[in-house]
Design a protein around this motif. Structure first.
Motif, PDB file in Angstrom:
ATOM      1  N   LEU A 158       0.822  -1.199   0.000  1.00 13.59           N
ATOM      2  CA  LEU A 158       0.000   0.000   0.000  1.00 13.59           C
ATOM      3  C   LEU A 158       0.860   1.255   0.000  1.00 13.59           C
ATOM      4  O   LEU A 158       1.982   1.247   0.516  1.00 13.59           O
ATOM      5  N   VAL A 159       0.313   2.316  -0.578  1.00 13.92           N
ATOM      6  CA  VAL A 159       0.893   3.648  -0.451  1.00 13.92           C
ATOM      7  C   VAL A 159      -0.198   4.564   0.090  1.00 13.92           C
ATOM      8  O   VAL A 159      -1.299   4.630  -0.468  1.00 13.92           O
ATOM      9  N   LEU A 160       0.089   5.248   1.188  1.00 15.42           N
ATOM     10  CA  LEU A 160      -0.855   6.169   1.814  1.00 15.42           C
ATOM     11  C   LEU A 160      -0.379   7.586   1.566  1.00 15.42           C
ATOM     12  O   LEU A 160       0.761   7.937   1.918  1.00 15.42           O
ATOM     13  N   ILE A 161      -1.235   8.407   0.938  1.00 16.85           N
ATOM     14  CA  ILE A 161      -0.859   9.755   0.517  1.00 16.85           C
ATOM     15  C   ILE A 161      -1.678  10.782   1.283  1.00 16.85           C
ATOM     16  O   ILE A 161      -2.917  10.747   1.271  1.00 16.85           O
ATOM     17  N   ALA A 162      -0.993  11.702   1.952  1.00 13.32           N
ATOM     18  CA  ALA A 162      -1.665  12.762   2.708  1.00 13.32           C
ATOM     19  C   ALA A 162      -2.028  13.906   1.767  1.00 13.32           C
ATOM     20  O   ALA A 162      -1.158  14.658   1.321  1.00 13.32           O
ATOM     21  N   ASN A 163      -3.312  14.030   1.440  1.00 14.96           N
ATOM     22  CA  ASN A 163      -3.806  15.120   0.603  1.00 14.96           C
ATOM     23  C   ASN A 163      -4.312  16.237   1.505  1.00 14.96           C
ATOM     24  O   ASN A 163      -5.435  16.177   2.024  1.00 14.96           O
ATOM     25  N   GLN A 164      -3.490  17.244   1.672  1.00 12.68           N
ATOM     26  CA  GLN A 164      -3.733  18.270   2.685  1.00 12.68           C
ATOM     27  C   GLN A 164      -5.042  19.020   2.465  1.00 12.68           C
ATOM     28  O   GLN A 164      -5.800  19.250   3.414  1.00 12.68           O
ATOM     29  N   ASP A 165      -5.332  19.423   1.219  1.00 10.96           N
ATOM     30  CA  ASP A 165      -6.462  20.320   0.980  1.00 10.96           C
ATOM     31  C   ASP A 165      -7.799  19.602   0.829  1.00 10.96           C
ATOM     32  O   ASP A 165      -8.847  20.257   0.794  1.00 10.96           O
ATOM     33  N   THR A 166      -7.785  18.277   0.732  1.00 10.14           N
ATOM     34  CA  THR A 166      -9.052  17.541   0.723  1.00 10.14           C
ATOM     35  C   THR A 166      -9.235  16.741   1.999  1.00 10.14           C
ATOM     36  O   THR A 166     -10.162  15.940   2.121  1.00 10.14           O
ATOM     37  N   ASN A 167      -8.328  16.954   2.965  1.00  8.20           N
ATOM     38  CA  ASN A 167      -8.488  16.412   4.322  1.00  8.20           C
ATOM     39  C   ASN A 167      -8.673  14.896   4.315  1.00  8.20           C
ATOM     40  O   ASN A 167      -9.519  14.345   5.015  1.00  8.20           O
ATOM     41  N   ARG A 168      -7.833  14.233   3.514  1.00 11.64           N
ATOM     42  CA  ARG A 168      -7.904  12.778   3.389  1.00 11.64           C
ATOM     43  C   ARG A 168      -6.515  12.193   3.214  1.00 11.64           C
ATOM     44  O   ARG A 168      -5.645  12.798   2.581  1.00 11.64           O
ATOM     45  N   ILE A 169      -6.334  11.004   3.780  1.00 13.82           N
ATOM     46  CA  ILE A 169      -5.175  10.179   3.446  1.00 13.82           C
ATOM     47  C   ILE A 169      -5.691   9.094   2.521  1.00 13.82           C
ATOM     48  O   ILE A 169      -6.427   8.195   2.944  1.00 13.82           O
ATOM     49  N   ASN A 170      -5.370   9.204   1.248  1.00 17.14           N
ATOM     50  CA  ASN A 170      -5.894   8.275   0.261  1.00 17.14           C
ATOM     51  C   ASN A 170      -5.023   7.030   0.164  1.00 17.14           C
ATOM     52  O   ASN A 170      -3.791   7.108   0.248  1.00 17.14           O
ATOM     53  N   ILE A 171      -5.682   5.886  -0.013  1.00 18.06           N
ATOM     54  CA  ILE A 171      -5.015   4.582   0.025  1.00 18.06           C
ATOM     55  C   ILE A 171      -4.916   4.010  -1.384  1.00 18.06           C
ATOM     56  O   ILE A 171      -5.928   3.855  -2.078  1.00 18.06           O
TER      57      ILE A 171
END
Length: 385
Positions: free
Chosen positions: A340-353
């Motif tokens: 898995l890669v978990l990406i912190a998307n700051q402006d959409t307030n989500r860590i996408n998987i």
């Protein structure tokens, strides 16, 4: 007389129970191995949502299920975090202009809580990255154009600034390079050097690291990146002979050779698929555990992650570019199972998987995410390791 050739067998129902128990144990161990903890650093000054600061989640790598166990309160902008080598302590920067600090916490593994131990003022505004070992905590102060060293004590508390190194000058980009902007500090794999990227002056500074010395960081050289490129983050390979540099302002990935403190350019590739007329800011970079692939995020109108295949000689070839399904992707991390890669998307307030193909390195969105207000930095904490 006992017949030595007689074969004794268990009843069928008993054998079935043993086999079922065996299968269950295997499934249980597989499921258990997927249980991990995620620690997230955030900005707390968002006007669109409320963040408590540092968030700690239970996370299952197989099911993507998560559970918020703990979050701090009244910790200002703990955007980047660093675990001590023994994982007993966590350190965070606190980006807050002239009131910026660095904070230390003890880790309570049993209930997943953080207990604040200390807080010390930085000599430089807006620390945006930090590293730590069992002796020192070192911060990169972005707005201050400086590096701070704090002594770390056995109980997790910190000294005041033990060493302050400030840089002066201007770069060629008047909007982004009006002065020095130290963006990252990083240990070499052998722990003999500390490198620092200066986005403002297009430099990578090389320091000899004296862990317990009166002079912890001794500057021994510098590498001049392409003018206007804005060096942001670096990642060493495991040998310590190669460095992968992402440059925020030019959108380039550079492969650099590193030998006894000396840096030289080997290859430079662009993250951009064409001559662009949109805004972008390259962000974070990581190698896969087997070092066959390099991953780089890019923000603004790009909002994507690029995958490079790493050749045997360390050079790279772009093989995939995909949207992060969110705005302003900052730091990201690869899971302990490497799938898995978990990406912190700051402006959409989500860590996408995203799932990661172990053979070809490609990423695929799962459509799953972890909601966190203004996430910046995400790391895995493996229990008991």
């Amino acid at each position: 007389m006992i017949n030595s050739h007689k074969i004794y067998t268990f009843p069928l129902i008993f054998r079935m129970k043993i086999w079922s128990a065996f299968i269950f144990s295997i499934l249980f161990m597989t499921h258990s191995s997927a249980q991990n903890t995620i620690i997230v650093g955030t900005y707390t000054n968002s006007d669109k949502c409320k963040s408590g600061g540092i968030h700690i989640f239970d996370f299952d790598e197989n099911t993507y299920k998560y559970n918020l166990k703990f979050h701090t309160d009244n910790i200002v902008n703990p955007s980047f975090i660093s675990l001590s080598p023994d994982k007993n302590f966590l350190f965070s920067v606190n980006e807050n202009g002239e009131n910026s600090t660095v904070t230390s916490f003890s880790m309570d593994e049993a209930d997943g809580r953080l207990i604040k131990k200390d807080e010390r003022k930085t000599q430089g505004e807006d620390p945006c990255f930090l590293i730590s070992d069992d002796q020192n905590v070192i911060t990169a102060n972005y707005s201050g154009g400086s590096i701070n060293v704090f002594k770390r004590y056995a109980d997790g508390k910190l000294s005041d600034v033990f060493q302050n190194i400030k840089f002066e000058g201007v770069g060629v980009n008047p909007k982004r390079q009006e002065k020095s902007h130290i963006h990252q500090v990083q240990f070499s794999p052998d722990h003999q050097y500390v490198l620092a990227t200066d986005l403002g002056l297009d430099q990578i500074y090389v320091f000899k690291y004296h862990k317990t010395g009166d002079l912890v960081l001794e500057k021994i050289g510098a590498y001049a990146a392409k003018k206007g490129s804005g060096p942001r983050h670096i990642e060493f390979d495991k040998t310590g002979k190669l460095i992968y540099l992402v440059q925020e302002l030019s959108g380039d990935l550079s492969v650099l050779g590193f030998n006894e403190g000396h840096i030289e350019l080997i290859q430079e590739e662009t993250l951009l698929s064409r001559k662009v007329r949109f805004n972008f800011r390259a962000a974070d970079i990581h190698l896969s555990n087997n070092e066959r692939f390099v991953y780089v995020t890019n923000r603004d109108d790009a909002d994507d992650i690029t995958v490079f295949k790493r050749k045997k000689n360390g050079t790279v070839k772009k093989i995939q570019q995909t949207k992060t399904i969110g705005r302003n992707p900052r730091n990201f991390t690869i899971s302990p199972n490497n799938k898995l890669v978990l990406i912190a998307n700051q402006d959409t307030n989500r860590i996408n998987i995203f799932t990661r193909d172990l053979k070809n390195g490609f990423l695929t969105t799962t459509g799953k995410s972890i909601p966190v207000c203004s996430p910046v930095n995400v790391l895995f904490y493996e229990k008991g390791k």
